[in-house]
Design an enzyme around this catalytic site. Structure first.
Site, mmCIF file in Angstrom:
data_model
loop_
_atom_site.group_PDB
_atom_site.id
_atom_site.type_symbol
_atom_site.label_atom_id
_atom_site.label_comp_id
_atom_site.label_asym_id
_atom_site.label_seq_id
_atom_site.Cartn_x
_atom_site.Cartn_y
_atom_site.Cartn_z
ATOM 1 N N HIS A 1 0.836 -1.217 0.000
ATOM 2 C CA HIS A 1 0.000 0.000 0.000
ATOM 3 C C HIS A 1 0.863 1.257 0.000
ATOM 4 O O HIS A 1 0.439 2.329 0.457
ATOM 5 C CB HIS A 1 -0.968 -0.025 1.183
ATOM 6 C CG HIS A 1 -1.994 -1.101 1.053
ATOM 7 N ND1 HIS A 1 -2.737 -1.550 2.104
ATOM 8 C CD2 HIS A 1 -2.387 -1.840 -0.013
ATOM 9 C CE1 HIS A 1 -3.554 -2.527 1.698
ATOM 10 N NE2 HIS A 1 -3.357 -2.712 0.418
ATOM 11 N N SER B 1 -7.152 -7.379 9.667
ATOM 12 C CA SER B 1 -8.524 -7.914 9.623
ATOM 13 C C SER B 1 -8.747 -8.717 8.346
ATOM 14 O O SER B 1 -9.725 -9.445 8.231
ATOM 15 C CB SER B 1 -9.521 -6.750 9.682
ATOM 16 O OG SER B 1 -9.296 -5.873 8.579
#
Ligand code: APR
Length: 263
Positions: A123, A198
């Protein structure tokens, strides 16, 4: 928990190609909030405002983006690696790490001592800024000085194009080399360890699935449930720092015992 720690350590000692995949949960013990926990980034900001098309849409939305990005950068720039970052770096020094695939933009793997060629930043990074038109790169602090001086949406000195932190926003193209290498190394791994994610953001969250399908053992170390728990061979619901410190200690004990038995 101890049984899991011993088993994970045993697998680390016996594995040939270990990939560690991490998310924001790795850095909360360094004082950087994660995204989806109570009090996380998406509690404070609307993720819609972080979409790439919004950033490109108008000067006003770029100013809003930079205001939010500046606040997030403040929580990161002086952060220190915690025991989990240090344990991952130590695995590299012990020759037990193929690579770290990170979703984090805080650069803490490098501060912890991982080699740049062993870290795949899927990212991007918040540590520098890029011109979206000509690709020119700027140190983050230099641009933050301009913002502090009143420039709400800085532009490139060379081409006047819009500047943006070198992070990958929702809807922005993933970095080609890092993404391709992450898939290849996930597929080639025989032990895949997820720490502090997550696992809901794609394509990053595909990596544990790809690794498992290719035959790797999957370990998940996360405080809460993840979207890939059903695939995991071992799940440890705990704090990344103490868990990884305990795993590292056990790895070293096993390696010593092996060393002695080989001595
Ligand atoms: N130890 C272990 N787990 C932790 C800890 C900790 N100290 N602190 C938080 N966690 C767990 C939370 O329970 C949560 O499940 O880490 C997870 C972090 O999940 P997210 O906040 O969703 O972060 P992440 O998975 O990295 O998000 C993926 O989403 O918003 C985008 O681009 C952003 O890279 C990010 C991506």
């Amino acid at each position: 928990m101890n049984d899991h720690i011993e088993k994970i350590a045993e697998w680390i000692v016996r594995s040939r190609s270990i990939v560690v995949f991490v998310g924001a949960g790795l850095s909360t013990e360094s004082g950087i909030p994660d995204f989806r926990s109570p009090g996380g980034v998406w509690d404070k900001y609307d993720p819609e405002d972080f979409y790439f098309h919004n950033f490109m849409a108008s000067e006003t939305s770029r100013e809003k983006y930079w205001q939010m990005a500046t606040e997030m950068y403040e929580s990161m720039k002086d952060a220190k690696p915690n025991d989990a970052h240090l344990a991952v770096a130590e695995l590299e020094r012990l020759g037990k790490l193929d690579c770290v695939i990170t979703q984090n933009i805080d650069g803490l793997h490098f501060k912890a001592g991982n080699s740049p060629d062993r870290v795949l930043e899927l990212h991007g990074t918040a540590m520098h800024v890029t011109c979206l038109s000509c690709g020119r790169r700027y140190p983050r602090d230099a641009i933050q000085l301009r913002i502090a001086g009143g420039d709400k949406a800085p532009r490139c000195d060379s081409c006047k194009g819009p500047l943006k932190p070198a992070t990958i926003s929702f809807g922005q193209a993933m970095p080609e080399r890092e993404t391709a290498e992450a898939y290849a190394r996930s597929t080639a791994s025989d032990l895949f360890i997820v720490i502090g994610s997550s696992l809901v953001v794609h394509p990053a969250a595909q990596m544990p699935v790809v690794a498992k399908r290719a035959g790797a053992r999957l370990v998940i170390i996360n405080r809460d449930e993840t979207a890939c728990d059903e695939l995991a061979d071992i799940i440890v619901n705990g704090q990344a720092g103490p868990v990884m410190a305990a795993v590292l200690e056990e790895v070293k004990r096993c390696l010593d015992t092996r060393g002695q038995s080989k001595g």
